[in-house]
Design an enzyme around this catalytic site. Sequence first.
Site, PDB file in Angstrom:
ATOM      1  N   GLU A   1       0.305  -1.184  -0.015  1.00 43.11           N
ATOM      2  CA  GLU A   1      -0.034   0.085   0.489  1.00 43.11           C
ATOM      3  C   GLU A   1       0.769   1.329   0.097  1.00 43.11           C
ATOM      4  O   GLU A   1       1.973   1.518   1.013  1.00 43.11           O
ATOM      5  CB  GLU A   1      -0.945   0.229   1.376  1.00 43.11           C
ATOM      6  CG  GLU A   1      -1.602   1.172   1.085  1.00 43.11           C
ATOM      7  CD  GLU A   1      -2.322   1.781   0.511  1.00 43.11           C
ATOM      8  OE1 GLU A   1      -3.415   0.850  -0.390  1.00 43.11           O
ATOM      9  OE2 GLU A   1      -2.328   2.339  -0.258  1.00 43.11           O
TER      10      GLU A   1
ATOM     11  N   HIS B   1     -43.434  -5.398  15.330  1.00 46.51           N
ATOM     12  CA  HIS B   1     -43.997  -3.823  14.916  1.00 46.51           C
ATOM     13  C   HIS B   1     -44.339  -2.941  16.799  1.00 46.51           C
ATOM     14  O   HIS B   1     -43.352  -4.036  17.947  1.00 46.51           O
ATOM     15  CB  HIS B   1     -45.586  -4.632  15.196  1.00 46.51           C
ATOM     16  CG  HIS B   1     -46.363  -2.898  15.593  1.00 46.51           C
ATOM     17  ND1 HIS B   1     -46.394  -2.204  14.120  1.00 46.51           N
ATOM     18  CD2 HIS B   1     -47.172  -2.432  16.065  1.00 46.51           C
ATOM     19  CE1 HIS B   1     -47.577  -0.997  14.887  1.00 46.51           C
ATOM     20  NE2 HIS B   1     -47.560  -0.817  16.006  1.00 46.51           N
TER      21      HIS B   1
HETATM   22  P1  FAD Z   1      -9.433   2.147  -2.672  1.00 40.42           P
HETATM   23  O1  FAD Z   1     -10.674   1.859  -2.252  1.00 40.42           O
HETATM   24  O2  FAD Z   1      -9.594   3.270  -4.126  1.00 40.42           O
HETATM   25  O3  FAD Z   1      -7.900   1.451  -2.670  1.00 40.42           O
HETATM   26  C1  FAD Z   1      -6.765   1.345  -3.262  1.00 40.42           C
HETATM   27  C2  FAD Z   1      -5.669   1.564  -2.299  1.00 40.42           C
HETATM   28  O4  FAD Z   1      -4.579   0.901  -3.638  1.00 40.42           O
HETATM   29  C3  FAD Z   1      -5.691   2.798  -2.151  1.00 40.42           C
HETATM   30  O5  FAD Z   1      -5.236   2.698  -0.785  1.00 40.42           O
HETATM   31  C4  FAD Z   1      -4.219   3.302  -3.146  1.00 40.42           C
HETATM   32  O6  FAD Z   1      -3.507   4.171  -2.172  1.00 40.42           O
HETATM   33  C5  FAD Z   1      -3.418   1.670  -3.230  1.00 40.42           C
HETATM   34  N1  FAD Z   1      -2.587   1.858  -4.287  1.00 40.42           N
HETATM   35  C6  FAD Z   1      -2.869   1.881  -5.777  1.00 40.42           C
HETATM   36  N2  FAD Z   1      -2.327   2.222  -6.017  1.00 40.42           N
HETATM   37  C7  FAD Z   1      -1.013   1.578  -6.052  1.00 40.42           C
HETATM   38  C8  FAD Z   1       0.406   1.188  -6.189  1.00 40.42           C
HETATM   39  N3  FAD Z   1       0.901   1.610  -7.218  1.00 40.42           N
HETATM   40  N4  FAD Z   1       0.546   0.823  -4.742  1.00 40.42           N
HETATM   41  C9  FAD Z   1       0.464   0.342  -4.055  1.00 40.42           C
HETATM   42  N5  FAD Z   1      -0.866   0.967  -3.731  1.00 40.42           N
HETATM   43  C10 FAD Z   1      -1.837   1.655  -4.371  1.00 40.42           C
HETATM   44  N6  FAD Z   1     -18.442   2.893  -1.725  1.00 40.42           N
HETATM   45  C11 FAD Z   1     -19.796   2.036  -1.288  1.00 40.42           C
HETATM   46  O7  FAD Z   1     -20.063   1.377  -1.149  1.00 40.42           O
HETATM   47  N7  FAD Z   1     -20.353   3.028  -0.137  1.00 40.42           N
HETATM   48  C12 FAD Z   1     -20.136   4.305   0.051  1.00 40.42           C
HETATM   49  O8  FAD Z   1     -20.469   4.692   1.012  1.00 40.42           O
HETATM   50  C13 FAD Z   1     -19.655   5.417  -0.897  1.00 40.42           C
HETATM   51  N8  FAD Z   1     -18.781   6.306  -0.619  1.00 40.42           N
HETATM   52  C14 FAD Z   1     -17.818   7.095  -1.209  1.00 40.42           C
HETATM   53  C15 FAD Z   1     -17.828   7.845  -0.550  1.00 40.42           C
HETATM   54  C16 FAD Z   1     -16.785   8.822  -1.859  1.00 40.42           C
HETATM   55  C17 FAD Z   1     -16.424  10.594  -1.639  1.00 40.42           C
HETATM   56  C18 FAD Z   1     -15.941   8.162  -2.931  1.00 40.42           C
HETATM   57  C19 FAD Z   1     -15.273   8.969  -3.509  1.00 40.42           C
HETATM   58  C20 FAD Z   1     -16.158   7.247  -2.481  1.00 40.42           C
HETATM   59  C21 FAD Z   1     -17.635   6.517  -1.526  1.00 40.42           C
HETATM   60  N9  FAD Z   1     -17.243   4.962  -2.099  1.00 40.42           N
HETATM   61  C22 FAD Z   1     -18.378   4.441  -1.832  1.00 40.42           C
HETATM   62  C23 FAD Z   1     -16.934   4.105  -2.811  1.00 40.42           C
HETATM   63  C24 FAD Z   1     -15.948   3.291  -2.421  1.00 40.42           C
HETATM   64  O9  FAD Z   1     -14.825   3.644  -1.401  1.00 40.42           O
HETATM   65  C25 FAD Z   1     -15.283   2.258  -3.427  1.00 40.42           C
HETATM   66  O10 FAD Z   1     -15.641   1.850  -5.044  1.00 40.42           O
HETATM   67  C26 FAD Z   1     -14.152   1.758  -3.162  1.00 40.42           C
HETATM   68  O11 FAD Z   1     -13.405   1.971  -2.091  1.00 40.42           O
HETATM   69  C27 FAD Z   1     -13.277   0.373  -3.752  1.00 40.42           C
HETATM   70  O12 FAD Z   1     -12.545  -0.245  -3.419  1.00 40.42           O
HETATM   71  P2  FAD Z   1     -10.951  -0.425  -4.097  1.00 40.42           P
HETATM   72  O13 FAD Z   1     -10.426  -1.764  -2.398  1.00 40.42           O
HETATM   73  O14 FAD Z   1     -10.705  -0.999  -5.262  1.00 40.42           O
HETATM   74  O15 FAD Z   1     -10.262   0.220  -4.321  1.00 40.42           O
END
Ligand code: FAD
Length: 456
Positions: free
Chosen positions: A34, A443
Amino acid sequence: MRTFDLVVIGAGPGGYEAALDAAGRYGMRTALVEQRELGGTCLNRGCIPTKTLLHAASVLDGLRHAGEYGVEADAVHLRSDVLQSRKNQVVEQLRGGIAMLLKQKKVQVFQGSGSILDAHTVAVQTGEEVTKLDTERILIATGSVPVRPPIPGITLPGVMSSDQLLDRSEQPFDHLTIIGGGVIGVEFASVYLSMGSRVTILEALPRLISNMDRELSQSLKMLLKKRGADIHTDARVLGLESGSDGRLVCRYLEKEQEQTLETDGVLVCVGRRPCTEGLFGEGFTVEMERGRIVTDADGCTSVPGVYAIGDVTGGIMLAHAATAAGRNAVASMNRVPGPCFAQAVPACIYTEPEIASVGLTLDEAKAQGMDAESRKILTTANGKSVLSGQERGMIKVVYDRESRKILGAQLMCARASDLVSEFTQAMVSGLTVDEMARTIRPHPTFSEAITDAVRL
Ligand code: FAD
Ligand code: NAD
């Protein structure tokens, strides 16, 4: 033998949950890379911080209306600095929990940015230092980042993405303009309206939250307007400029007419794009399509042994969808059937009242040639809704006319985000409306409205 069975890149809800399953359930020697904080977008810049703000907004609204319940709460005001510390404390607490779990399950965490050199090697760069990890398999879970549209003036101070707006500890803007009336746009509109800001939404399409049921969009627009929001759909932003007294001027086109408005802050939330910057070393790549990594249902990419899940694969960009995809991918690596049913992913919007949807809308079912029917009930006669002073809500259930199996549901009511799980469970178990109607619900509860919806 290779050093690791699995290297996961990205510790969001997709990546860290997959790493926990890999190490904890299947005994795989697992590394997690990460580059920022554990928990990813969801914990640090997404779900959790936004819902902490929405919770505070709901407390504020509750106190403002307390007089209606015979409770006197004078001098109600918001302390943004306290709210910001609380948000940070919630995030840190949950992040600590993830770190502890990873340690317990013996997942080795590498802080740095991961780059795939070949199907068995991940280079982790931490400052100047590079560590090479030798692994049997790789799981890409690098998530997504906000889209920055090419609008002139987008880099001016005061023009922010959701990441930046979430970090503000100053008092709320007097006037906030939101470009994009999607999920992020309407949730922030809800927060800022509760905090007393004037809010304008500029949405390019003819309706807000356009991927949801049409009636939900219309009802939401009406409710946000009732709360004072100024909403412009079919509106195209032409540019942003610095105005007087540190304000911003926004020029936009609506019904072929150029309009301008002055505002104190601009939130740009026009979607998110998969994050793959620096992910592939020279000479290595996997099949991509318009920026997203292409996978099959098990998360396999075009390169054997390299998997991808979550936001980086495009599609449904939700935390629970990423987690489910991660669990299914790790199961598939171990030749075990995926534990999660990926055909029914609920989507929720945490406005007041909440919106939730799962499966098909009636229009979608018909467009797919299904012989579908829907039934809609209002929550106006639901005891819990009335006693707790809720807005008028509704539940719509979509089912197959002949088999009466549940095809989908759309809700806009108090606790819609919890109630939708009943319909999701029904879809996972292939239940009919009549089977759902057999359940006795307590309820007085919001869930009694489900009985009303499914008793045809
Ligand atoms: P992410 O959570 O984006 O995690 C990816 C990680 O990979 C990050 O920490 C990043 O730093 C790391 N990374 C990237 N490239 C590299 C690399 N080359 N090397 C090492 N690390 C790397 N979803 C919901 O279900 N409910 C909600 O209420 C909701 N609210 C949201 C509100 C906001 C404002 C936003 C922006 C999004 C919201 N989402 C919500 C969407 C949700 O956050 C994402 O769908 C989810 O976080 C995706 O998970 P992920 O594991 O695919 O990626
Ligand atoms: P979105 O796709 O939901 O909405 C973006 C909106 O911006 C669309 O309505 C689009 O028509 C509009 N738009 C695009 N370009 C525009 C322009 N130039 N001018 C005006 N409007 C424009 O994207 P988002 O709101 O940025 O959210 C990103 C993702 O984050 C969502 O897809 C969702 O998966 C996730 N998210 C989920 C939740 C939740 O589950 N409660 C909350 C927030 C975010």
